[in-house]
Design a protein around this motif. Structure first.
Motif, PDB file in Angstrom:
ATOM      1  N   ALA A 476       0.901  -1.068   0.050  1.00 42.63           N
ATOM      2  CA  ALA A 476      -0.125   0.173  -0.055  1.00 42.63           C
ATOM      3  C   ALA A 476       0.729   1.217  -0.147  1.00 42.63           C
ATOM      4  N   SER A 477       0.100   2.191  -0.345  1.00 49.22           N
ATOM      5  CA  SER A 477       1.059   3.651  -0.247  1.00 49.22           C
ATOM      6  C   SER A 477       1.422   3.576   1.151  1.00 49.22           C
ATOM      7  N   ALA A 478       2.659   4.078   1.399  1.00 50.21           N
ATOM      8  CA  ALA A 478       3.617   4.446   2.970  1.00 50.21           C
ATOM      9  C   ALA A 478       2.356   5.193   3.558  1.00 50.21           C
ATOM     10  N   ASP A 479       2.023   6.345   3.086  1.00 48.23           N
ATOM     11  CA  ASP A 479       1.406   7.495   4.018  1.00 48.23           C
ATOM     12  C   ASP A 479       0.098   6.836   4.395  1.00 48.23           C
ATOM     13  N   LYS A 480      -0.621   5.744   4.105  1.00 46.45           N
ATOM     14  CA  LYS A 480      -1.691   5.305   4.271  1.00 46.45           C
ATOM     15  C   LYS A 480      -1.714   4.023   5.000  1.00 46.45           C
ATOM     16  N   ALA A 481      -0.419   3.641   5.389  1.00 47.84           N
ATOM     17  CA  ALA A 481      -0.266   2.420   6.157  1.00 47.84           C
ATOM     18  C   ALA A 481      -1.060   2.340   7.563  1.00 47.84           C
ATOM     19  N   ASP A 482      -1.118   3.309   8.118  1.00 48.15           N
ATOM     20  CA  ASP A 482      -1.742   3.248   9.387  1.00 48.15           C
ATOM     21  C   ASP A 482      -3.427   2.880   8.985  1.00 48.15           C
ATOM     22  N   GLU A 483      -3.731   3.277   8.286  1.00 45.16           N
ATOM     23  CA  GLU A 483      -5.244   3.165   7.765  1.00 45.16           C
ATOM     24  C   GLU A 483      -5.528   2.018   7.211  1.00 45.16           C
ATOM     25  N   VAL A 484      -4.587   1.262   6.463  1.00 46.58           N
ATOM     26  CA  VAL A 484      -4.555  -0.042   6.048  1.00 46.58           C
ATOM     27  C   VAL A 484      -4.733  -0.814   7.289  1.00 46.58           C
ATOM     28  N   ILE A 485      -3.569  -0.761   8.150  1.00 45.50           N
ATOM     29  CA  ILE A 485      -3.566  -1.780   9.083  1.00 45.50           C
ATOM     30  C   ILE A 485      -4.780  -1.550  10.131  1.00 45.50           C
ATOM     31  N   ALA A 486      -5.461  -0.404  10.267  1.00 45.23           N
ATOM     32  CA  ALA A 486      -6.859  -0.303  11.147  1.00 45.23           C
ATOM     33  C   ALA A 486      -7.761  -1.100  10.065  1.00 45.23           C
ATOM     34  N   ALA A 487      -7.750  -0.940   8.998  1.00 47.75           N
ATOM     35  CA  ALA A 487      -8.948  -1.461   8.390  1.00 47.75           C
ATOM     36  C   ALA A 487      -8.767  -3.154   8.239  1.00 47.75           C
TER      37      ALA A 487
END
Length: 771
Positions: A476-487
């Protein structure tokens, strides 16, 4: 079984030394046409090619690829993830476990041995030493496991199946060496299961060749009733297999096609089965013509002219049908077609050019034998058929006598009863088709036996986190890593707790730190994600994340979880997230199999219909043949569903199974209809449609039935192998070939042809002139 013996009713005793009084004198020796010399030269060339290629049969295992990832198209999401992952890790690994077990609990000596093994595992070439974990112990302390990943790819260099097998064997041998008495050591995990497949496929070709060879010899002994003649078609088939290997090996080695164990095993069966079929047709026609010609060469020339068009048309139909598999998405399907098409092409060439020369070469030993044994004087090359040697007596017409002539007359008289009853029987079998399950096989359900890796995996699943070692891999895009992990964390079926979803560790950096002494392997055994400084860093604005699943990677539950993860992370705006890993690869393979099945089957039907139309110069006859073969195929699947579910107790079938069964049953099954209808058309030109159908069935009945039994027997050999997928293909094709040969081609097609009459040749001139 065969009409070959029928010729002998008109033969004479060789001991009497002379042909019957009504036989014509031998014609004057004449100059043979140019194509006779061309066939002879080509036969010698193909003999040398097959001979040179024989050693390559044993080398095909070196260029096999048996991992699912190698089969996927570049468009698959898991393939894209795999490609992107290589930017973060130069080494791609295959998770593997070593399982230790002792009834009553592990002793201190056992635990000491396990600890000692960690250092030994790290020294084994082909092992990702930086990813070896500390031992885990079950709650009752009777089972322990160590993660020992195999290196599947190092940079651009992929590790072949044979090397993986050797590495896994070295790991297990190391663990078992010096183990205290009573401590059982077993492989487990995707690595262990993959190697179990590789080892089965590695031994597959030799076992298949031996079993198929024995079966073919026994059947040919019964068909030919000769202790010698069986050798000629079997040796020719082995030459065809050698020629095929000579072509396939460099193509697979240079990655122009993907060869796996399944396609190699099926190649052996197809070449031997089809080769024996073509040989039966040629030898039968040759024997028929020996009654009409004093010289063996003249008999062979006439036989070749009669049999070659049917063999060439049959081979062309099979080749085109197999090549349709190349239109699919799955690399294993795309390559199975060309692999087997190469095999059929080599088989046709060997049987049309080498086999005639090989049979005629028997003239020299025949003359030598005649000098010693009076009974064989004048037999020349005919001695191959001993003890029922065909003589030049001009009484070879078997269309008016014998069992098949009586059978053909019965079909003609009771035509309506014949096609109605056989069609009803086939429709009853088709009624069971909805019971066929093709949702895919888990790795655990893929073996008919229970190799060590299956035993070890069952132990692992019963005592440890079944999903460990094979996480879903998310890019995933690195700047969206936290959102991806949360999802991903909210998805049912994803593991919870420390370290369940983490940015992937940087194993190269960890290896360097361990080598320098900055950290020890024991420092990495704690719960939670790796420290940020030990995680991979973003590349081109992308990052890679591991999400552990609570289910074993090849289960339906894991598959459903991965689909939910994909739905969740795809919905994160701007993340451009994709999901791969072992479970995702399996899912994409099954999806590609379904796609190929739905795409290829209609195309194969159209292609074969076009070939039949061109061959028979009609539309009605090809349509009739296609409809009957498809009905036979559906009936075979219906019976297979009953056998798989209630007799063999198979858990499921792969989505590609109907496609494989269809291609082999329809492409090979249409052979027999080609053999029948080309002879029917030949007889119709002289005797009219009704008589032509009867005479065609009379003449071809025995040889085609014998050919069908040979092909069915060679495919049935697959059913005794320890892999469910091959056993299923073997049973269905064997049963379908027998059904097509005995019921469809012998009764249904001739009866319907009689019922339709001369209109079967519409729109050709035969539809107007033949009665």
């Amino acid at each position: 079984m065969s009409d070959l013996a029928e010729h002998e009713r008109s033969g004479t005793d060789l001991s009497k030394g002379a042909p019957p009084p009504d036989a014509s004198p031998p014609p004057p020796r004449r100059r043979q046409p140019w194509f006779v010399w061309a066939v002879g030269i080509a036969g010698i060339v193909f003999f040398l090619v097959g001979l040179v290629g024989m050693p390559f049969e044993g080398k095909l295992g070196e260029v096999q690829k048996n991992d699912n990832a190698a089969w996927l198209p570049g468009s698959a999401e898991s393939t894209k993830v795999d490609t992107e992952s290589q930017k973060f890790q130069s080494i791609a690994t295959i998770p593997g476990f070593v399982v230790y077990e002792r009834d009553g609990g592990l002793t201190d000596a056992d635990k000491a041995k396990i600890t000692e093994d960690l250092a030994k595992f790290a020294e084994i070439p082909g092992i990702a030493a930086d990813q070896i974990t500390q031992p885990q112990f079950s709650k009752d302390d009777s089972v322990a496991t160590v993660t020992v990943p195999l290196i599947g790819k190092d940079g651009e260099e992929e590790v072949d199946g044979e090397q993986l097998g050797e590495t896994e064997d070295a790991v297990i041998d190391t663990a078992r060496e010096g183990a205290p008495d009573g401590l059982e050591v077993l492989p487990a995990g995707p690595g262990g299961l993959l190697v179990a497949f590789v080892e089965v496929f590695g031994a597959l070709d030799g076992q298949l060749l031996l079993a198929a060879g024995v079966v073919v010899i026994l059947i040919l002994l019964v068909v030919y009733r000769s202790p010698v003649l069986w050798f000629y078609p079997l040796f020719s088939s082995l030459l065809a297999l050698g020629a095929s290997a000579l072509v396939i090996y460099p193509l697979a080695k240079n990655e122009w096609l993907t060869l796996n164990g399944q396609s190699q095993g099926i190649l052996s069966v197809v070449v031997i089965g089809a080769g024996t079929d073509y040989a039966l047709l040629l030898v039968s026609r040759y024997r028929e013509e020996l009654h009409n010609h004093a010289r063996s060469l003249d008999a062979m020339v006439t036989a070749w002219k009669g049999a070659a068009p049917a063999i060439a048309a049959s081979g062309t139909t099979v080749i085109l049908g197999l090549l349709c598999l190349a239109l699919g998405e799955l690399n294993s399907n795309k390559s199975l077609g060309p692999v087997c098409a190469i095999g059929i092409a080599c088989t046709v060439l060997i049987m049309l050019f080498f086999l005639p020369v090989f049979l005629l070469s028997a003239a020299l030993p025949g003359r030598l034998l005649g000098l010693v044994v009076r009974r064989f004087r004048g037999a020349s090359g005919r001695w191959l058929f001993w003890p029922r040697i065909p003589r030049f007596d001009q009484r070879a017409d078997v269309s008016t006598h014998g069992a098949w002539a009586r059978f053909a007359e019965g079909v003609s008289r009771r035509r309506r009863l014949g096609w109605v009853s056989t069609a009803a029987l086939l429709l009853v079998c088709v009624a069971f088709l909805p019971f066929l399950r093709t949702e895919g096989l888990s790795t655990m359900d893929s073996f008919t036996s229970e190799p060590d890796a299956i035993v070890g995996q069952k132990l692992y699943d019963a005592n440890f986190d079944a999903g460990a070692g094979a996480p879903a891999v998310i890019t995933a895009s690195a700047d969206k890593a936290d959102e991806v992990i949360a999802a991903a964390a909210k998805v049912p079926g994803v593991a919870t707790g420390p370290g369940a979803i983490c940015v992937q560790p940087d194993y190269a950096k960890i290896s360097q730190l361990i080598a320098s002494g900055a950290i020890s392997p024991a420092d990495l055994g704690g719960a939670g994600c790796a420290p940020e400084q030990l995680q991979v860093q973003p590349i081109d604005g992308r990052i890679i994340i591991d999400a552990n699943i609570v289910y074993r990677y090849d289960t339906d539950e894991a598959d459903a979880t991965v689909q939910r993860i994909r739905d969740a992370v795809h919905a994160v705006p701007g993340a451009d997230a994709m999901v791969g890993g072992s479970t995702a690869i399996n899912h994409d393979v099954l999806a590609a199999s379904r796609h190929d099945r739905n795409l290829v089957i209609p195309i194969v039907l159209v292609v074969i219909m076009i070939v039949l139309g061109a061959l028979l110069r009609a539309l009605v006859a090809p349509l009739l043949l296609m409809l009957t073969v498809v009905l036979s195929f559906a009936a075979s699947l219906g019976v297979s569903a009953l056998m798989f579910n209630y007799v063999f107790d198979f858990a499921n079938a792969d989505p590609a199974f109907p496609l494989f069964a269809f291609v082999f049953l329809v492409a090979l099954g249409i052979d027999y209809n080609i053999f029948l209808m080309t002879r029917v058309r030949e007889e119709t030109l002289v005797h009219g449609t009704q008589s032509g159908i009867t005479r065609g069935l009379s003449v071809t009945g025995g040889v085609i039935t014998s050919a069908g039994i040979v092909l069915a027997a060679t495919f049935a050999v697959l059913a005794v192998l320890p892999l469910v997928s091959l056993a299923q293909v073997g049973f269905t094709v064997a049963f379908g070939v027998l059904l097509d040969t005995i019921i469809v081609r012998s009764i249904l097609v001739p009866a319907l042809s009689h019922e339709i009459g001369k209109k079967i040749w519409w729109p050709s001139k035969l539809a107007k002139t033949a009665d």
